[in-house]
Design a protein around this motif. Structure first.
Motif, PDB file in Angstrom:
ATOM      1  N   PHE A 312       0.831  -1.200   0.000  1.00  0.00           N
ATOM      2  CA  PHE A 312       0.000   0.000   0.000  1.00  0.00           C
ATOM      3  C   PHE A 312       0.873   1.260   0.000  1.00  0.00           C
ATOM      4  O   PHE A 312       1.838   1.376   0.753  1.00  0.00           O
ATOM      5  CB  PHE A 312      -0.891  -0.006   1.240  1.00  0.00           C
ATOM      6  CG  PHE A 312      -1.895   1.117   1.276  1.00  0.00           C
ATOM      7  CD1 PHE A 312      -3.140   0.968   0.706  1.00  0.00           C
ATOM      8  CD2 PHE A 312      -1.588   2.319   1.891  1.00  0.00           C
ATOM      9  CE1 PHE A 312      -4.071   2.000   0.741  1.00  0.00           C
ATOM     10  CE2 PHE A 312      -2.507   3.355   1.929  1.00  0.00           C
ATOM     11  CZ  PHE A 312      -3.752   3.198   1.351  1.00  0.00           C
ATOM     12  N   THR A 313       0.523   2.209  -0.882  1.00  0.00           N
ATOM     13  CA  THR A 313       1.238   3.505  -0.931  1.00  0.00           C
ATOM     14  C   THR A 313       0.273   4.624  -0.534  1.00  0.00           C
ATOM     15  O   THR A 313       0.364   5.170   0.553  1.00  0.00           O
ATOM     16  CB  THR A 313       1.806   3.757  -2.342  1.00  0.00           C
ATOM     17  OG1 THR A 313       0.765   3.610  -3.312  1.00  0.00           O
ATOM     18  CG2 THR A 313       2.919   2.771  -2.658  1.00  0.00           C
ATOM     19  N   THR A 314      -0.669   4.926  -1.442  1.00  0.00           N
ATOM     20  CA  THR A 314      -1.678   5.946  -1.134  1.00  0.00           C
ATOM     21  C   THR A 314      -3.053   5.384  -1.451  1.00  0.00           C
ATOM     22  O   THR A 314      -3.192   4.403  -2.205  1.00  0.00           O
ATOM     23  CB  THR A 314      -1.466   7.219  -1.956  1.00  0.00           C
ATOM     24  OG1 THR A 314      -1.716   6.927  -3.344  1.00  0.00           O
ATOM     25  CG2 THR A 314      -0.056   7.759  -1.791  1.00  0.00           C
ATOM     26  N   LEU A 315      -4.086   6.022  -0.922  1.00  0.00           N
ATOM     27  CA  LEU A 315      -5.446   5.554  -1.151  1.00  0.00           C
ATOM     28  C   LEU A 315      -5.832   5.692  -2.624  1.00  0.00           C
ATOM     29  O   LEU A 315      -6.521   4.823  -3.183  1.00  0.00           O
ATOM     30  CB  LEU A 315      -6.424   6.335  -0.259  1.00  0.00           C
ATOM     31  CG  LEU A 315      -7.862   5.824  -0.180  1.00  0.00           C
ATOM     32  CD1 LEU A 315      -7.907   4.360   0.210  1.00  0.00           C
ATOM     33  CD2 LEU A 315      -8.662   6.663   0.812  1.00  0.00           C
ATOM     34  N   SER A 316      -5.383   6.752  -3.265  1.00  0.00           N
ATOM     35  CA  SER A 316      -5.678   6.944  -4.695  1.00  0.00           C
ATOM     36  C   SER A 316      -5.052   5.838  -5.534  1.00  0.00           C
ATOM     37  O   SER A 316      -5.694   5.265  -6.430  1.00  0.00           O
ATOM     38  CB  SER A 316      -5.156   8.300  -5.167  1.00  0.00           C
ATOM     39  OG  SER A 316      -5.853   9.350  -4.542  1.00  0.00           O
ATOM     40  N   ASP A 317      -3.780   5.522  -5.251  1.00  0.00           N
ATOM     41  CA  ASP A 317      -3.109   4.448  -5.992  1.00  0.00           C
ATOM     42  C   ASP A 317      -3.758   3.099  -5.724  1.00  0.00           C
ATOM     43  O   ASP A 317      -3.848   2.244  -6.621  1.00  0.00           O
ATOM     44  CB  ASP A 317      -1.627   4.386  -5.608  1.00  0.00           C
ATOM     45  CG  ASP A 317      -0.841   5.577  -6.148  1.00  0.00           C
ATOM     46  OD1 ASP A 317      -1.346   6.220  -7.091  1.00  0.00           O
ATOM     47  OD2 ASP A 317       0.241   5.860  -5.610  1.00  0.00           O
ATOM     48  N   PHE A 318      -4.180   2.918  -4.496  1.00  0.00           N
ATOM     49  CA  PHE A 318      -4.861   1.672  -4.121  1.00  0.00           C
ATOM     50  C   PHE A 318      -6.104   1.463  -4.993  1.00  0.00           C
ATOM     51  O   PHE A 318      -6.318   0.373  -5.544  1.00  0.00           O
ATOM     52  CB  PHE A 318      -5.229   1.731  -2.640  1.00  0.00           C
ATOM     53  CG  PHE A 318      -6.101   0.604  -2.163  1.00  0.00           C
ATOM     54  CD1 PHE A 318      -5.555  -0.643  -1.862  1.00  0.00           C
ATOM     55  CD2 PHE A 318      -7.470   0.777  -1.989  1.00  0.00           C
ATOM     56  CE1 PHE A 318      -6.365  -1.679  -1.410  1.00  0.00           C
ATOM     57  CE2 PHE A 318      -8.275  -0.237  -1.534  1.00  0.00           C
ATOM     58  CZ  PHE A 318      -7.718  -1.482  -1.246  1.00  0.00           C
ATOM     59  N   LEU A 319      -6.937   2.472  -5.141  1.00  0.00           N
ATOM     60  CA  LEU A 319      -8.153   2.373  -5.952  1.00  0.00           C
ATOM     61  C   LEU A 319      -7.813   2.177  -7.432  1.00  0.00           C
ATOM     62  O   LEU A 319      -8.498   1.426  -8.148  1.00  0.00           O
ATOM     63  CB  LEU A 319      -9.015   3.615  -5.763  1.00  0.00           C
ATOM     64  CG  LEU A 319      -9.679   3.755  -4.389  1.00  0.00           C
ATOM     65  CD1 LEU A 319     -10.342   5.126  -4.237  1.00  0.00           C
ATOM     66  CD2 LEU A 319     -10.709   2.652  -4.170  1.00  0.00           C
ATOM     67  N   LYS A 320      -6.739   2.826  -7.896  1.00  0.00           N
ATOM     68  CA  LYS A 320      -6.332   2.665  -9.289  1.00  0.00           C
ATOM     69  C   LYS A 320      -5.879   1.240  -9.575  1.00  0.00           C
ATOM     70  O   LYS A 320      -6.188   0.678 -10.633  1.00  0.00           O
ATOM     71  CB  LYS A 320      -5.204   3.648  -9.641  1.00  0.00           C
ATOM     72  CG  LYS A 320      -5.644   5.100  -9.729  1.00  0.00           C
ATOM     73  CD  LYS A 320      -4.619   5.962 -10.441  1.00  0.00           C
ATOM     74  CE  LYS A 320      -4.584   5.652 -11.915  1.00  0.00           C
ATOM     75  NZ  LYS A 320      -3.740   6.601 -12.676  1.00  0.00           N
ATOM     76  N   GLU A 321      -5.157   0.647  -8.629  1.00  0.00           N
ATOM     77  CA  GLU A 321      -4.679  -0.721  -8.821  1.00  0.00           C
ATOM     78  C   GLU A 321      -5.845  -1.712  -8.885  1.00  0.00           C
ATOM     79  O   GLU A 321      -5.859  -2.628  -9.718  1.00  0.00           O
ATOM     80  CB  GLU A 321      -3.729  -1.112  -7.687  1.00  0.00           C
ATOM     81  CG  GLU A 321      -2.332  -0.544  -7.827  1.00  0.00           C
ATOM     82  CD  GLU A 321      -1.626  -1.071  -9.065  1.00  0.00           C
ATOM     83  OE1 GLU A 321      -1.776  -2.277  -9.376  1.00  0.00           O
ATOM     84  OE2 GLU A 321      -0.945  -0.277  -9.733  1.00  0.00           O
ATOM     85  N   ILE A 322      -6.824  -1.554  -7.995  1.00  0.00           N
ATOM     86  CA  ILE A 322      -7.989  -2.441  -8.030  1.00  0.00           C
ATOM     87  C   ILE A 322      -8.744  -2.255  -9.351  1.00  0.00           C
ATOM     88  O   ILE A 322      -9.210  -3.220  -9.966  1.00  0.00           O
ATOM     89  CB  ILE A 322      -8.926  -2.183  -6.841  1.00  0.00           C
ATOM     90  CG1 ILE A 322      -8.225  -2.510  -5.530  1.00  0.00           C
ATOM     91  CG2 ILE A 322     -10.200  -3.034  -6.962  1.00  0.00           C
ATOM     92  CD1 ILE A 322      -9.095  -2.298  -4.305  1.00  0.00           C
ATOM     93  N   ASN A 323      -8.868  -1.011  -9.789  1.00  0.00           N
ATOM     94  CA  ASN A 323      -9.551  -0.742 -11.056  1.00  0.00           C
ATOM     95  C   ASN A 323      -8.848  -1.446 -12.216  1.00  0.00           C
ATOM     96  O   ASN A 323      -9.501  -2.036 -13.086  1.00  0.00           O
ATOM     97  CB  ASN A 323      -9.603   0.761 -11.303  1.00  0.00           C
ATOM     98  CG  ASN A 323     -10.276   1.100 -12.621  1.00  0.00           C
ATOM     99  OD1 ASN A 323     -11.481   0.968 -12.755  1.00  0.00           O
ATOM    100  ND2 ASN A 323      -9.489   1.509 -13.611  1.00  0.00           N
TER     101      ASN A 323
END
Length: 471
Positions: A312-323
């Motif tokens: 985990f890095t940032t919440l935005s990156d987290f959502l992008k990875e799942i997308n």
């Protein structure tokens, strides 16, 4: 005098004798009909017993239909019998007995091994007007053919020169053809045509075959429902395994959640993912649709979310990875919305991001606020077009945050009026003011929605995060 008396007696007794004779013949007729009825009842009972035995065997439905074909073969003295079902305007074999010759294959081994013969027959499709049986789809008339080898309608079969007598009956349900039963080769008199008596017998037995087809429809429907029930039971177990069995105790943070399904299985889910000793990710999700497909999509999203926690890095990156993962691995019409709260207990901060999900509703010192950062649903757009904003705020004592699925805000009353976010916000505010446990606050919100809606048509999930420390 005596002669007159005898004459009078004869005049009286003769009509009585006629009545007695008529009664005698009538009694014999009734007795014969009773015997025939009892014989038919015994035949049907025997037929059903054989049918049920075949159904319980290893071949299941096919075994039952083979048993029905054997019964017809024995009762008509036919060498071979096939039972057909009419589906999508084509006949296909569902049961066979004996060396049935009306098959298009030239493989002679078929006639020595019954299961090979049936497999070949089962793959064949007879269209309307195609040969003898195809013509019956159009005519819907029973036929007795004394010599099939001399009938051009049988010319399509490779072994047509050696065909004997053939008789067939269409199976009609409410005047609609649903199948056929066909018998080939007179076993009673080899080389001779089937007799009218055998033909009449086949007509009579066709009613029993039709009864079997009706039973098989019921059986297939029950089996289909049982399979669906098994799949739903599997999905329910899968879903239960997705939900956390306990809510995390995070010092001054209290986290609770509840979900209720509109169908057998739920398209909503919630989860708690520990990033490190100071950060906890609280997730709520809502997959498009309902039932098993939605349940499987939530399982994928949860699996991706947990696999990304270690890096985990940032919440935005987290959502992008799942997308990215969902866009790659799901169909274009499948997507899921997520709402994510990242709790930082060391700094008493909370960061909220969402992917097409509903707003975050916060209650702070008697005031209500909705938080709505931008973000599209997951799985719809490729990486270059997907972006996710987040919102960060301090998490003070007495604060309560509510994440929810749209099954709550979009609940409909009898007038098709939505419960709405505004009404939901007000209910949440009043519930927080009344105080009590987190469960009590959630129950008040859920009860208000349940009282409002005419019927639950969508899954409903609520996640409540509270700061229970002292100011």
């Amino acid at each position: 005098m005596t002669g007159w008396l005898i004459a009078i007696l004869l005049l009286v007794l003769l009509p009585l004798g006629g009545v007695a004779l008529h009664f005698f013949h009538r009694s014999k007729l009734l007795a014969r009909r009773l015997d025939e009825s009892n014989e038919r009842r015994r035949e049907i009972t025997n037929f059903l017993m054989r049918f049920s035995t075949g159904l319980q065997g290893d071949e299941g439905v096919a075994g039952a239909m083979h048993a029905a074909a054997r019964h017809v073969s024995e009762q008509t003295d036919a060498e071979a019998v096939a039972i057909y079902e009419l589906a999508d305007d084509e006949l296909r074999a569902v049961g066979v007995c004996g060396t049935y010759p009306l098959v298009h294959s030239t493989n002679k081994l078929l006639f020595t091994r019954q299961h090979h013969l049936f497999e070949a027959l089962r793959r064949e499709r007879i269209a309307p007007g195609q040969g003898f049986l195809g013509g019956m789809i159009l005519s819907r008339q029973p036929e007795l053919v004394p010599d099939a080898s001399a009938d051009e309608r049988f010319s399509e079969y490779p072994d047509n020169a050696h065909l004997g007598s053939v008789m067939a009956i269409p199976l009609l349900r409410d005047g609609i053809m649903v199948g056929a039963v066909c018998a080939a080769t007179n076993r009673l008199q080899p080389g001779r045509p089937f007799s009218e008596q055998q033909f009449s017998r086949l007509k009579l037995l066709s009613g029993q075959v039709l009864m079997v087809q009706n039973l098989m429809q019921v059986y297939s429907e029950i089996s289909r429902r049982e399979r669906i029930d098994q799949e739903l039971e599997f999905a329910r177990h899968l879903q239960l395994s997705l939900l956390p069995h306990a809510f995390p105790a995070w010092d001054q943070f209290s986290i609770d959640a509840y979900t209720r399904s509109a169908k057998e299985v739920n398209g909503d889910f919630y989860d708690f993912v520990e990033i490190d000793e100071n950060r906890l990710l609280v997730i709520i999700g809502d997959a498009c649709g309902k039932g098993i497909p939605a349940c499987m999509l939530t399982a994928m999203a949860r699996s991706f979310a947990r696999s990304l926690a270690d890096n985990f890095t940032t919440l935005s990156d987290f959502l992008k990875e799942i997308n990215n993962k969902l866009h790659r691995d799901t169909d274009a019409d499948r997507f899921i919305t997520l709402g994510c709260c990242l709790l930082d207990r060391s700094n008493s901060l909370i960061e909220f991001g969402r992917a097409g999900h509903t707003d975050l509703i916060s209650y702070i010192h008697g005031h209500i606020r909705t938080v709505s950062p931008d973000g599209t649903a997951l799985g719809i757009l490729p990486d270059e077009f997907a972006s996710f904003d987040t919102f960060c705020m301090s998490f003070e004592p007495g604060t309560a945050l509510m994440m929810f699925s749209d099954g709550l805000s979009e609940a409909l009353n009898r007038d098709a009026e939505e419960f709405g976010v505004h009404r939901l916000t007000e209910v949440f505010r009043r519930s927080c003011e009344l105080g009590g446990t987190s469960q009590a606050i959630m129950d008040r919100v859920l009860d208000e929605v349940a009282s409002f809606e005419a019927e639950q048509n969508d899954d409903q999930t609520i996640v409540l995060i509270r700061h229970t420390g002292k100011a």
